[in-house]
Motif scaffolding. Structure first.
Motif, mmCIF file in Angstrom:
data_model
loop_
_atom_site.group_PDB
_atom_site.id
_atom_site.type_symbol
_atom_site.label_atom_id
_atom_site.label_comp_id
_atom_site.label_asym_id
_atom_site.label_seq_id
_atom_site.Cartn_x
_atom_site.Cartn_y
_atom_site.Cartn_z
ATOM 1 N N GLN A 1 0.840 -1.187 0.000
ATOM 2 C CA GLN A 1 0.000 0.000 0.000
ATOM 3 C C GLN A 1 0.878 1.242 0.000
ATOM 4 O O GLN A 1 1.919 1.288 0.654
ATOM 5 C CB GLN A 1 -0.907 0.045 1.228
ATOM 6 N N VAL B 1 0.622 5.077 1.091
ATOM 7 C CA VAL B 1 -0.167 6.040 1.839
ATOM 8 C C VAL B 1 0.454 7.408 1.639
ATOM 9 O O VAL B 1 1.623 7.631 1.958
ATOM 10 C CB VAL B 1 -0.233 5.687 3.332
ATOM 11 N N THR C 1 -2.270 -0.786 -3.856
ATOM 12 C CA THR C 1 -3.360 0.144 -3.594
ATOM 13 C C THR C 1 -2.770 1.496 -3.239
ATOM 14 O O THR C 1 -1.825 1.581 -2.451
ATOM 15 C CB THR C 1 -4.237 -0.364 -2.437
ATOM 16 N N ASN D 1 -3.629 4.856 -1.404
ATOM 17 C CA ASN D 1 -4.545 5.505 -0.476
ATOM 18 C C ASN D 1 -4.112 6.947 -0.274
ATOM 19 O O ASN D 1 -2.976 7.207 0.150
ATOM 20 C CB ASN D 1 -4.554 4.789 0.878
ATOM 21 N N ASN E 1 -5.076 10.080 1.930
ATOM 22 C CA ASN E 1 -5.865 10.419 3.108
ATOM 23 C C ASN E 1 -5.530 11.827 3.588
ATOM 24 O O ASN E 1 -4.345 12.179 3.760
ATOM 25 C CB ASN E 1 -5.583 9.433 4.247
ATOM 26 N N SER F 1 -6.205 -0.491 -6.538
ATOM 27 C CA SER F 1 -7.251 0.526 -6.442
ATOM 28 C C SER F 1 -6.640 1.859 -6.050
ATOM 29 O O SER F 1 -5.511 1.938 -5.557
ATOM 30 C CB SER F 1 -8.317 0.118 -5.419
ATOM 31 N N ASN G 1 -7.837 5.105 -3.705
ATOM 32 C CA ASN G 1 -8.831 5.534 -2.725
ATOM 33 C C ASN G 1 -8.473 6.928 -2.219
ATOM 34 O O ASN G 1 -7.348 7.160 -1.763
ATOM 35 C CB ASN G 1 -8.870 4.559 -1.550
ATOM 36 N N VAL G 2 -9.426 7.861 -2.295
ATOM 37 C CA VAL G 2 -9.230 9.220 -1.809
ATOM 38 C C VAL G 2 -10.232 9.471 -0.694
ATOM 39 O O VAL G 2 -11.450 9.371 -0.906
ATOM 40 C CB VAL G 2 -9.412 10.248 -2.940
ATOM 41 N N THR G 3 -9.734 9.809 0.500
ATOM 42 C CA THR G 3 -10.594 9.965 1.674
ATOM 43 C C THR G 3 -10.249 11.253 2.406
ATOM 44 O O THR G 3 -9.076 11.551 2.660
ATOM 45 C CB THR G 3 -10.405 8.777 2.642
ATOM 46 N N THR H 1 -12.322 4.912 -5.493
ATOM 47 C CA THR H 1 -13.308 5.154 -4.448
ATOM 48 C C THR H 1 -13.009 6.505 -3.824
ATOM 49 O O THR H 1 -11.932 6.711 -3.251
ATOM 50 C CB THR H 1 -13.268 4.068 -3.366
#
Length: 396
Positions: free
Chosen positions: A2, A4, A21, A23, A25, A45, A47-49, A70
């Motif tokens: 991952q 980050v 993945t 991520n 954040n 994937s 992913n944006v949070t 996502t």
């Protein structure tokens, strides 16, 4: 593995292919992508949070276990020249008060969970000033919009050949499905839109949703053709508005079908033609059922199997300036509970083929002034793309 990404304000150039993945954040003013003019493959994937002003470029994402992109609780997120194809989940999933702009070119095809999904009061814009966007051959639906979300395409978008998975309950295999007070707008600012060949129907709107198809250029129209049983199906207090350049044709039951206190507004020279099948009692150009209303000011309804308009169960049709030609059941047919107000020359009798509706009065319905959607300003979005282009060039 991952990756980050913390809160930073510069360009992260990703070298692919990547089996991981990504991520993102709590980031702000972050650009992540390939060098300009190139793309990379990500087998995983993105992913944006909880982030703001995130720009993604040139990412071709395939996830064998879930969604490609996502986006959750994030604002001002842009995907430019990105694809989410061949995923086990959804190509692009947007939720929890997020807003996302997809700048073409791009595609969200061949996904097992649908092409694009928007919910939880989120917003998805398709801005194709840089190229076309395709949302096709997905299982379930091409675009799914719910829970107060807004989906808007500004043209040059195809939503074709989406299918229902085996054993799935209806509605499924629909080009665009919207529910729960959601809004969908389809406009042709950058070229025509095509919604075709979807197994379960073109657009299925329900639960007090709003749907508008409208012109913002003279380059092509909005085409809904050959989508299973119905081009547009709207129910449960849903509002549908067609402006000027919509063509709906080639469906086995009806071009448009309303039910459950819903309303259709047609303004200008739209075309509803060649819909319906012999032997189907609900076959027509437009079906108005269950306390619903069709309000037409202009348009052509032609060559449909059955009447141009079929009005049932306390529904009404109010039309002026519309043209009805070549419908096998004539202009309009009502059951004993439905009514008509029109500019036909003899509305109280049956003067022409298929006209069998009572007219309780000639007052019509007051719909007020027509408020058309407005053309947006794309200057800021184009500036973002130009800035990324300047920053993410290969050094020589």
């Amino acid at each position: 593995a991952q990756t980050v990404v913390p809160q930073i304000t510069y360009v992260v150039a990703v070298a692919g292919p990547c089996n991981e993945t990504i991520n993102i954040n709590n980031a702000t003013n972050l650009n992540v992508g390939a060098l300009f003019g190139t793309t990379i493959t990500i087998n995983g994937s993105v992913n944006v949070t909880g982030s703001n002003s995130v720009f993604l470029y040139g990412l071709n994402v395939t996830n064998p276990a879930g969604n490609a992109f996502t986006i959750t609780s994030s604002h001002n997120v842009t995907l430019w020249t990105c694809t989410g194809n061949g995923n086990q989940g959804v190509g692009l999933s947007v939720g929890t008060l997020s807003d996302v702009t997809v700048d073409g070119p791009g595609s969200f095809d061949n996904n097992a969970g649908g092409g694009i999904g928007a919910g939880n009061n989120s917003v998805v814009y398709i801005a194709t000033w840089g190229g076309a966007v395709d949302v096709s051959r997905n299982q379930g639906s091409g675009v799914g919009v719910g829970d107060g979300a807004l989906f808007l395409t500004y043209g040059n978008t195809t939503i074709n050949d989406n299918v229902s998975p085996p054993g799935a309950a209806a509605p499924s295999g629909v080009g665009v499905i919207q529910a729960s007070a959601s809004k969908v707008q389809i406009a042709n600012c950058f070229g025509p839109n095509q919604i075709s060949g979807n197994q379960g129907g073109g657009i299925d709107a329900r639960e007090t949703s709003e749907l508008a198809l409208w012109p913002c250029s003279a380059v092509g129209g909005n085409f809904i053709t050959g989508n299973g049983p119905v081009g547009i199906r709207a129910g449960g207090g849903t509002q549908v508005a067609l402006y000027d350049n919509v063509q709906i044709s080639g469906h086995s039951r009806a071009g448009i079908e309303l039910y459950g206190r819903s309303q259709l507004n047609v303004f200008g020279p739209n075309l509803i033609s060649q819909n319906g099948s012999a032997g189907d009692p609900r076959s027509a150009g437009i079906v108005v059922d269950g306390n619903s209303e069709a309000y037409l000011r202009g348009g052509t309804i032609s060559g449909n199997q059955g009447p141009g308009i079929l009005a049932l169960v306390n529904s009404s049709a109010d039309f002026t300036g519309a043209t009805f030609t070549g419908n096998s059941g004539g202009v309009i047919t009502c059951d004993s509970s439905a009514v008509m107000v029109s500019d036909l020359p003899q509305p109280m009798s049956t003067p022409g083929k298929g006209v069998a509706c009572r007219t309780p009065h000639n007052l019509g319905n007051d719909h007020g002034n027509v408020v058309r959607p407005t053309i947006p300003d794309f200057t800021a979005q184009k500036l973002k793309a130009a800035q990324y282009k300047a920053m993410a060039r290969r050094k020589h």
